[in-house]
Design a protein around this motif. Structure first.
Motif, PDB file in Angstrom:
ATOM      1  N   ARG A  65       6.090  -9.277 -20.958  1.00 16.59           N
ATOM      2  CA  ARG A  65       6.717  -8.173 -20.219  1.00 16.59           C
ATOM      3  C   ARG A  65       7.869  -7.572 -21.013  1.00 16.59           C
ATOM      4  NH1 ARG A  65       8.778  -9.060 -14.225  1.00 16.59           N
ATOM      5  NH2 ARG A  65       7.684  -7.268 -13.426  1.00 16.59           N
ATOM      6  N   ALA A  66       8.700  -8.407 -21.605  1.00 17.22           N
ATOM      7  CA  ALA A  66       9.852  -7.908 -22.367  1.00 17.22           C
ATOM      8  C   ALA A  66       9.392  -7.107 -23.579  1.00 17.22           C
ATOM      9  CB  ALA A  66      10.724  -9.074 -22.808  1.00 17.22           C
ATOM     10  N   VAL A  67       8.364  -7.565 -24.250  1.00 21.28           N
ATOM     11  CA  VAL A  67       7.886  -6.860 -25.438  1.00 21.28           C
ATOM     12  C   VAL A  67       7.258  -5.530 -25.051  1.00 21.28           C
ATOM     13  CG1 VAL A  67       6.162  -6.929 -27.276  1.00 21.28           C
ATOM     14  CG2 VAL A  67       7.577  -8.916 -26.832  1.00 21.28           C
ATOM     15  N   LEU A  68       6.456  -5.532 -23.996  1.00 21.57           N
ATOM     16  CA  LEU A  68       5.766  -4.301 -23.613  1.00 21.57           C
ATOM     17  C   LEU A  68       6.698  -3.268 -22.997  1.00 21.57           C
ATOM     18  CD1 LEU A  68       2.455  -5.732 -22.194  1.00 21.57           C
ATOM     19  CD2 LEU A  68       2.745  -4.377 -24.254  1.00 21.57           C
ATOM     20  N   GLN A  69       7.711  -3.698 -22.276  1.00 21.64           N
ATOM     21  CA  GLN A  69       8.596  -2.750 -21.630  1.00 21.64           C
ATOM     22  C   GLN A  69       9.751  -2.304 -22.515  1.00 21.64           C
ATOM     23  OE1 GLN A  69       9.706  -4.394 -17.843  1.00 21.64           O
ATOM     24  NE2 GLN A  69       7.814  -3.697 -16.884  1.00 21.64           N
ATOM     25  N   SER A  70       9.909  -2.926 -23.662  1.00 25.74           N
ATOM     26  CA  SER A  70      10.984  -2.507 -24.557  1.00 25.74           C
ATOM     27  C   SER A  70      10.644  -1.186 -25.242  1.00 25.74           C
ATOM     28  CB  SER A  70      11.263  -3.589 -25.600  1.00 25.74           C
ATOM     29  OG  SER A  70      10.128  -3.732 -26.435  1.00 25.74           O
ATOM     30  N   GLY A  71       9.366  -0.866 -25.373  1.00 24.11           N
ATOM     31  CA  GLY A  71       8.956   0.398 -25.989  1.00 24.11           C
ATOM     32  C   GLY A  71       9.070   1.545 -25.009  1.00 24.11           C
ATOM     33  N   GLU A  72       8.808   2.725 -25.495  1.00 23.44           N
ATOM     34  CA  GLU A  72       8.908   3.911 -24.657  1.00 23.44           C
ATOM     35  C   GLU A  72       7.657   4.138 -23.820  1.00 23.44           C
ATOM     36  OE1 GLU A  72       9.888   7.194 -27.137  1.00 23.44           O
ATOM     37  OE2 GLU A  72      11.649   6.210 -27.953  1.00 23.44           O
ATOM     38  N   ASN A  73       6.528   3.593 -24.243  1.00 24.54           N
ATOM     39  CA  ASN A  73       5.277   3.825 -23.548  1.00 24.54           C
ATOM     40  C   ASN A  73       5.067   2.747 -22.479  1.00 24.54           C
ATOM     41  OD1 ASN A  73       2.794   4.689 -22.784  1.00 24.54           O
ATOM     42  ND2 ASN A  73       1.803   4.338 -24.758  1.00 24.54           N
ATOM     43  N   THR A  84       3.066   3.054 -19.873  1.00 28.55           N
ATOM     44  CA  THR A  84       1.702   3.042 -19.333  1.00 28.55           C
ATOM     45  C   THR A  84       0.891   1.906 -19.932  1.00 28.55           C
ATOM     46  OG1 THR A  84       0.988   4.664 -20.991  1.00 28.55           O
ATOM     47  CG2 THR A  84       1.670   5.510 -18.847  1.00 28.55           C
ATOM     48  N   VAL A  85       1.179   1.551 -21.180  1.00 26.26           N
ATOM     49  CA  VAL A  85       0.487   0.413 -21.796  1.00 26.26           C
ATOM     50  C   VAL A  85       0.878  -0.867 -21.080  1.00 26.26           C
ATOM     51  CG1 VAL A  85       0.220  -0.918 -23.923  1.00 26.26           C
ATOM     52  CG2 VAL A  85       0.309   1.562 -24.025  1.00 26.26           C
ATOM     53  N   ALA A  86       2.149  -1.008 -20.734  1.00 30.46           N
ATOM     54  CA  ALA A  86       2.601  -2.204 -20.026  1.00 30.46           C
ATOM     55  C   ALA A  86       1.940  -2.311 -18.661  1.00 30.46           C
ATOM     56  CB  ALA A  86       4.123  -2.181 -19.870  1.00 30.46           C
ATOM     57  N   LYS A  87       1.808  -1.189 -17.959  1.00 28.99           N
ATOM     58  CA  LYS A  87       1.146  -1.208 -16.654  1.00 28.99           C
ATOM     59  C   LYS A  87      -0.331  -1.552 -16.795  1.00 28.99           C
ATOM     60  CE  LYS A  87       4.264   1.966 -14.342  1.00 28.99           C
ATOM     61  NZ  LYS A  87       4.416   3.279 -13.711  1.00 28.99           N
ATOM     62  N   ALA A  88      -0.969  -1.026 -17.832  1.00 28.93           N
ATOM     63  CA  ALA A  88      -2.389  -1.320 -18.056  1.00 28.93           C
ATOM     64  C   ALA A  88      -2.610  -2.793 -18.380  1.00 28.93           C
ATOM     65  CB  ALA A  88      -2.931  -0.445 -19.176  1.00 28.93           C
ATOM     66  N   ILE A  89      -1.756  -3.360 -19.209  1.00 28.59           N
ATOM     67  CA  ILE A  89      -1.858  -4.792 -19.540  1.00 28.59           C
ATOM     68  C   ILE A  89      -1.633  -5.633 -18.290  1.00 28.59           C
ATOM     69  CG2 ILE A  89      -0.771  -6.673 -20.840  1.00 28.59           C
ATOM     70  CD1 ILE A  89      -2.148  -5.041 -22.797  1.00 28.59           C
TER      71      ILE A  89
END
Length: 76
Positions: free
Chosen positions: A30-38, A40-45
């Protein structure tokens, strides 16, 4: 009495479908995916992880229900 049983099953599925999104990620993912600007990728994962988590529980529940019905029918 059958309607009463099916009513509980229907309520269960409605609660599951309309509940808030569940978070299935570990804290590191979660921390890695939400640290970026995108985001939508975090929600998809996250949706993919929840989907993969729910399917085995449904299958085990169905098998358990079938075994329960078979044992109940045999004892009557």
């Amino acid at each position: 009495m059958k309607w009463f049983r099916y009513n509980y099953i229907l309520i269960f599925f409605i609660v599951i479908l309309f509940s808030d999104p569940l978070y299935g990620q570990c804290s590191m993912c979660r921390a890695v995916l939400q640290s970026g600007e995108n985001t939508t990728v975090a929600k998809a994962i996250n949706n993919g992880i929840v989907y993969l988590m729910v399917i085995p529980y449904i299958l085990v529940g169905l098998v358990g229900f079938r075994i329960f019905k078979a044992l109940k029918k045999k004892s009557v």
